[in-house]
Design an enzyme around this catalytic site. Structure first.
Site, PDB file in Angstrom:
ATOM      1  N   ASP A   1      45.239-101.395  28.465  1.00 19.32           N
ATOM      2  CA  ASP A   1      43.803-101.349  28.221  1.00 19.32           C
ATOM      3  C   ASP A   1      43.482-102.134  26.943  1.00 19.32           C
ATOM      4  OD1 ASP A   1      41.156-100.539  28.601  1.00 19.32           O
ATOM      5  OD2 ASP A   1      41.420 -98.682  27.484  1.00 19.32           O
ATOM      6  N   HIS A   2      42.578-103.085  27.038  1.00 18.57           N
ATOM      7  CA  HIS A   2      42.117-103.864  25.879  1.00 18.57           C
ATOM      8  C   HIS A   2      43.235-104.605  25.154  1.00 18.57           C
ATOM      9  CE1 HIS A   2      37.903-102.775  25.987  1.00 18.57           C
ATOM     10  NE2 HIS A   2      38.244-101.506  26.157  1.00 18.57           N
TER      11      HIS A   2
ATOM     12  N   HIS B   1      31.851 -97.323  24.212  1.00 20.94           N
ATOM     13  CA  HIS B   1      33.088 -96.625  23.870  1.00 20.94           C
ATOM     14  C   HIS B   1      32.827 -95.418  22.968  1.00 20.94           C
ATOM     15  CE1 HIS B   1      35.147-100.690  24.675  1.00 20.94           C
ATOM     16  NE2 HIS B   1      35.494 -99.864  25.634  1.00 20.94           N
TER      17      HIS B   1
ATOM     18  N   HIS C   1      33.937 -99.968  31.601  1.00 17.27           N
ATOM     19  CA  HIS C   1      34.590 -99.328  30.465  1.00 17.27           C
ATOM     20  C   HIS C   1      33.622 -98.338  29.827  1.00 17.27           C
ATOM     21  CE1 HIS C   1      38.268-101.893  29.603  1.00 17.27           C
ATOM     22  NE2 HIS C   1      37.766-102.406  30.714  1.00 17.27           N
TER      23      HIS C   1
ATOM     24  N   SER D   1      32.951 -92.359  29.791  1.00 18.78           N
ATOM     25  CA  SER D   1      33.041 -90.904  29.630  1.00 18.78           C
ATOM     26  C   SER D   1      31.642 -90.306  29.577  1.00 18.78           C
ATOM     27  CB  SER D   1      33.802 -90.552  28.348  1.00 18.78           C
ATOM     28  OG  SER D   1      35.191 -90.739  28.529  1.00 18.78           O
TER      29      SER D   1
ATOM     30  N   ASN E   1      36.671 -96.315  33.660  1.00 11.58           N
ATOM     31  CA  ASN E   1      37.547 -95.880  32.572  1.00 11.58           C
ATOM     32  C   ASN E   1      37.027 -94.610  31.905  1.00 11.58           C
ATOM     33  OD1 ASN E   1      38.668 -98.356  33.171  1.00 11.58           O
ATOM     34  ND2 ASN E   1      38.750 -99.073  31.056  1.00 11.58           N
TER      35      ASN E   1
END
Length: 333
Positions: free
Chosen positions: A94-95, A190, A234, A237, A277
């Protein structure tokens, strides 16, 4: 050189193709610890779901790259022990922020890597992504790229402001890089603080923050430009408020933490978005369970006593996401 196929892992190509056609998304859960890995595998087996186990640069620094790779190999064996004859587990970087880290992961048995050049000028992003793709495809490893910038903080990935992906750039980018999937920016972010309070409204009944909607118009335009091409979200959540409240009740301090509403993610899965994600949610579930247990059992000091409920809390979260948000349950085979 370790080939991921010898570890029992798979790449993302076929699972993404099925997900796009079936109108669901593959869960991509980040892991750093044994408990996270166990919870991910337990949830995937229980729901009969394919799964992507993600490793960030920060996770590799924290837990050691070799250990994480063996944990992924162990995850396949563990899934079989739990009764899943043919698990579909991806080990994904990831990333990745350089060609070198992507190459190292490929050489160490990763079945999928992401090169994130989203902060670079367009041509430089294309050039390095293409370099990663050319190396990865020699070993049948799939590559995720990113176009557009997500705000927020995740390990070493930091951005003050988001910049939506420009639909007019996606055809050229995908064609020239040869990437297998594309992470886009349509308003996700994020971390546990995805939006500032001034960007949100407040629910008059609960007082909770209500975030702004995702830019589904941008997603629709990208789909028109790249019909059927695998799209990744991404920073997706949802920051469950019940977990935030438990953390705050037992000594935490997470004021105004807010995430992406699950109904918006469910809507996204009906498009070409085939990978979503989720990282912060499992961190919150784990922390909430640990704080609660230690507050209620101040005499406990054995890590197994508080990590067991933390693992169970994460597993329940993963099951919920798979069944009620992403729709990837019963998709194995």
């Amino acid at each position: 050189m370790v080939n991921y196929k010898n570890l029992g892992l798979v790449n993302t190509r076929e699972m993404f193709k099925k997900a796009v056609a079936g109108g669901y998304a593959i869960p991509a859960f980040n892991f750093n610890t044994m408990e996270q890995m166990q919870a991910i595998v337990q949830a995937a087996v229980e729901t009969k779901s394919p799964v992507i186990m993600q490793v960030s640069k920060g996770a590799r620094n924290y837990a050691n790259a070799t250990i994480l790779r063996y944990m992924a190999e162990g995850a396949v064996a563990y899934a079989k022990e739990l009764g899943c004859e043919k698990p579909e587990i991806v080990l994904h970087l990831d990333h990745g922020d350089s060609f070198e880290i992507c190459k190292d992961c490929i050489d160490c048995g990763f079945s999928s890597v992401m090169y994130d050049g989203s902060s670079l000028p367009f041509e430089e992003n294309i050039a390095i992504t293409r370099q990663v793709v050319e190396y990865a495809h020699k070993f049948d490893v799939t590559v995720e790229a990113e176009l557009g910038v997500l705000a927020g903080v995740e390990d070493d990935v930091v951005a003050e402001e988001s910049h939506y992906t420009k639909p007019e750039e996606v055809i050229e980018f995908a064609t020239r890089t040869g990437c297998d999937s594309l992470a886009i920016s349509i308003g996700t972010s994020h971390g546990a603080y995805k939006f500032k309070p001034e960007q949100c409204t407040r629910d008059p009944k609960t007082g909770r923050l209500v975030p702004p909607p995702l830019a589904f118009d941008v997603l629709a335009e990208i789909e028109k430009k790249l019909p059927g091409f695998p799209i990744v979200l991404h920073g997706s959540s949802s920051v469950p408020q019940e977990e935030v409240e438990i953390i705050n009740k037992f000594g935490g301090n997470l004021p105004d933490a807010v995430g992406i509403p699950e109904e918006q993610l469910r809507r996204a899965t009906k498009s070409a978005v085939c990978k979503i994600n989720i990282d912060s949610d499992s961190r919150l579930a784990m922390t909430a369970a640990v704080r609660k247990h230690l507050a209620e059992h101040p005499d406990h000091f054995d890590p197994r006593q508080y990590l067991k409920p933390a693992r169970e809390s994460m597993k329940n979260l993963y099951v919920h996401k798979i069944v009620n948000v992403l729709g990837s349950d019963n998709k194995l085979g």
